[in-house]
Motif scaffolding. Structure first.
Motif, PDB file in Angstrom:
ATOM      1  N   VAL A  96      -7.126  -2.515  -1.883  1.00 21.39           N
ATOM      2  CA  VAL A  96      -6.509  -2.168  -0.509  1.00 21.39           C
ATOM      3  C   VAL A  96      -6.637  -0.760   0.048  1.00 21.39           C
ATOM      4  O   VAL A  96      -7.119  -0.650   1.139  1.00 21.39           O
ATOM      5  N   ASN A  97      -6.953   0.306  -0.895  1.00 24.35           N
ATOM      6  CA  ASN A  97      -7.009   1.561  -0.473  1.00 24.35           C
ATOM      7  C   ASN A  97      -8.524   1.699   0.244  1.00 24.35           C
ATOM      8  O   ASN A  97      -8.725   2.263   1.066  1.00 24.35           O
ATOM      9  N   ASP A 133       0.786  -1.262  -0.085  1.00 21.38           N
ATOM     10  CA  ASP A 133       0.018   0.110  -0.023  1.00 21.38           C
ATOM     11  C   ASP A 133       0.727   1.257   0.097  1.00 21.38           C
ATOM     12  O   ASP A 133       0.748   2.123  -0.715  1.00 21.38           O
ATOM     13  N   ARG A 137       1.096   4.099  -3.182  1.00 23.19           N
ATOM     14  CA  ARG A 137       0.838   5.358  -2.963  1.00 23.19           C
ATOM     15  C   ARG A 137       2.090   6.156  -3.381  1.00 23.19           C
ATOM     16  O   ARG A 137       1.825   7.410  -3.883  1.00 23.19           O
ATOM     17  N   ALA A 192      -4.144  -2.243  -5.693  1.00 22.00           N
ATOM     18  CA  ALA A 192      -4.196  -1.074  -4.651  1.00 22.00           C
ATOM     19  C   ALA A 192      -5.544  -0.343  -4.542  1.00 22.00           C
ATOM     20  O   ALA A 192      -5.678   0.198  -3.533  1.00 22.00           O
TER      21      ALA A 192
END
Length: 297
Positions: A72-73, A14, A18, A69
């Motif tokens: 997960v976000n 993560d 980012r 991603a």
């Protein structure tokens, strides 16, 4: 049984996704850059797919990496929202009280200043729930219910028993003398149509052996406050509840249409929900309202 998620690897991924940088992800998580690289490599091996293209000057997410991603976000955002909600519940000591609009307007609000004077440290918010079929009693801290008892499985307090009286506008009594029971039964009787009160007039007349006919639809009211307004406007004779009628009888906005009254096994009960058990103010309010059967000042 589902396999446990590799949370450390997901956390490293993560941060890297980012920042699009293993080095900056390592600084965020306060670890060395090789540790992030190893965690991401382990996650890629676990999933059997590449998540990053190791290009320079920055990483590039693969299609699978972008998919992960995003998921997960979203998952972390849900967790953050839950944390914030739980922290807000712990920090917010406002006691949420739910009651019907009739009870709130005619009994609770005239006495609320007394409670606030006795417990100035307790923040109270009152919400009404009439005609809200989706209302969940467990969404508040304290609930006041009408019926044979309080909320199932809770330690409830009786506020007062149901005592029904017949009330009307003074002009409906020709010589200001209340009707006899048999005479009252012949008058125009207004009715509440909500499930709890649909048979109120038959309850009122039961001991006298009088049964009243089913009222026409236009003489029925769902909302107690609209029903009360119809009584005040002289549209007919209605049922009132003591002690909620005290102020109206005292100022003669309404008068007793008959001396007869009927006390039943039903009443208003105050209960603390499981959510409200965490707030000391809930118990203080419940105990106070269970002892507050007095005329408002």
């Amino acid at each position: 049984m589902a396999r446990p998620l590799p949370l450390q690897q997901i956390r490293a991924f993560d941060a890297a996704a980012r920042w699009l940088s293993f080095s900056r992800a390592a600084r965020e998580l306060n670890v060395q850059q090789p540790a992030i690289s190893r965690q991401v490599a382990a996650l890629e091996a676990e999933l059997g797919t590449r998540l990053f293209l190791r290009s320079k000057p920055s990483l590039t997410l693969t299609e699978d990496g972008r998919l992960l991603a995003k998921a997960v976000n979203a998952g972390f955002e849900t967790i953050r929202e839950a944390f914030a909600a739980l922290q807000a519940r712990q920090e917010d000591d406002t006691v949420m009280v739910s009651a019907s609009i009739g009870f709130t307007s005619l009994y609770l609000l005239p006495r609320l200043a007394e409670f606030q004077a006795a417990f100035p440290e307790i923040k109270l918010q009152v919400m009404t729930r009439d005609q809200n079929e989706d209302f969940d009693v467990h969404s508040c801290d304290v609930v006041i219910l009408f019926g044979e008892g309080g909320l199932s499985g809770t330690d409830s307090r009786l506020v007062f028993r149901e005592t029904m009286i017949a009330v009307c506008h003074p002009d409906l009594l020709p010589d200001r003398t209340p009707f006899e029971l048999a005479e009252l039964a012949e008058r125009k009787l207004l009715n509440l149509t909500s499930p709890d009160h649909r048979g109120d007039w038959n309850r009122y007349f039961a001991k006298a052996g009088i049964t009243v006919p089913t009222p026409p639809a236009h003489d029925g009211y769902v909302s107690y406050m609209v029903y009360l307004r119809a009584i005040q406007n002289g549209l007919g004779i209605g049922i009132g509840w003591q002690p909620m009628m005290s102020e109206y009888l005292a100022n003669r906005t309404l008068v007793r249409a008959c001396h007869h009254q009927c006390t039943t096994t039903r009443g208003y009960f105050c209960s603390i929900t499981p959510q409200g058990e965490e707030k000391p103010g809930s118990e203080q309010f419940r105990d106070w309202i269970g002892q507050s059967l007095s005329e408002p000042s």
